[in-house]
Enzyme design. Sequence first.
Site, PDB file in Angstrom:
ATOM      1  N   CYS A   1      78.327 -40.535  -4.942  1.00 45.01           N
ATOM      2  CA  CYS A   1      78.027 -39.513  -6.230  1.00 45.01           C
ATOM      3  C   CYS A   1      77.646 -38.276  -5.556  1.00 45.01           C
ATOM      4  O   CYS A   1      78.028 -37.134  -6.253  1.00 45.01           O
ATOM      5  CB  CYS A   1      76.453 -40.247  -6.839  1.00 45.01           C
TER       6      CYS A   1
ATOM      7  N   CYS B   1      72.961 -41.365  -4.025  1.00 39.01           N
ATOM      8  CA  CYS B   1      74.181 -42.160  -3.645  1.00 39.01           C
ATOM      9  C   CYS B   1      75.263 -41.217  -2.942  1.00 39.01           C
ATOM     10  O   CYS B   1      75.531 -40.094  -3.320  1.00 39.01           O
ATOM     11  CB  CYS B   1      74.723 -43.005  -4.811  1.00 39.01           C
TER      12      CYS B   1
END
Length: 421
Positions: free
Chosen positions: A262, A259
């Site tokens: 992230c 991600c």
Amino acid sequence: MASYAMEDFVGNGVLKGQLPKLLEEGWDDVPTLKIMNAEDMDAINMTQQQKDALEIRSYLHDRALMQYADIFEASGKSLPELLNLSTGDLSSQFGMKRGHMARFKDRTSACSDPMPKSDTLTARNNSSIPSRNNSIYKSYTSVKSTKMQSVRSSLSRTGANKSLEQSLADFKIKDGYTFKGIVAAGPAVPRVCGCVQAPPVNEKVAPYSAIENISIQKLTPEYKIGMERLVKTKTPPMKALELWRESPAVLLCIRRPGCIMCRAEAHQLYAKKPIFDALGIQLFAVLHEYIESEVQRVVVKDFWPRYWGGVVVYDQGMEFFKTLGGGKLLKDKFLSGFLLNPRAIANYKRARTLGVEQNFKGEGEIKGGLFIVGRGRSGIAYQFIERNFGDWAPLAEVIEICTQLQDQQRDQSETIKTSQE
């Protein structure tokens, strides 16, 4: 975004031959290497060309512009000379893009994680904690590791030196911000359609018993110079309490390692590794998914050490993630949790500005967060819950709590010493 692999950072220029010496002297990871000052460089007999190269690469790394490092270094110009070039020269001589030139010319700020002024954290249950008056510099110089003894009293930046104490001050809670407790989450932003409510978050700090016996497996060690890029040796499962038995730990529970949000969060947190080292705090990234056939590419090559140079552990039972959700996984759908959530969209745009790449492998609906755990069985000192996709725990709070843990540890040591005398 700039990689935390030392080989990527030094490139094929004049610093490459210095790698064995850097390793020997304890300058063995990118965040630590970037805080070398002139005295440190002289101690290992760096040439002026190598000093200039390190200054250029540190500056570019801060601004996610490492694609220009080799060509800038090869030009033979120093960083001040490069900064004084016109935009036309930067474009014609180095092929620099217009947006990149603006970022390069901005000497006042690097790619960082400022919380938008409109953001307000919600927190529960615990009284506010006063700011500390202790000197972080004293803590910094008292660390006994070989590496941290080598690090002097400054953080190198373009044209100016900052003490670690000043570096910490950069993350101090801004005027008007009140630390509300040890359980925090992003704001419950109304969704676009109006009929979908933000998910509730656990309002109480998790009991220590919920995490100490979690079964985990180490997927990667902490990255150092010369370490094999793809870790192939599987380690046996262990209890989580082994991670913080000897010293406090920050555990970043990552929703999905591919991600973009992230990865940006992991990168920003690991950038402050020298501060955590000085405070005696370990850093761990926790994953809830282990894709056997793709672990080398998804976890190691793509995520570690590019976005995170620390230890990566696997929580097969998702127990850390359940603990953040008060005993059950905190999940959200892509449509309602991202596309219809203005806060999540803002988080995504923030990550994109940092030059982060992404993939779409793996489960992405299970929310993550962050724990700070005290040494031994002293308990959970702080937990942050990812209410909206891409919410990050504020560095000001994380460093504040870690500072207090170090104070407590030092006070305990002094008490024991006094009683023995």
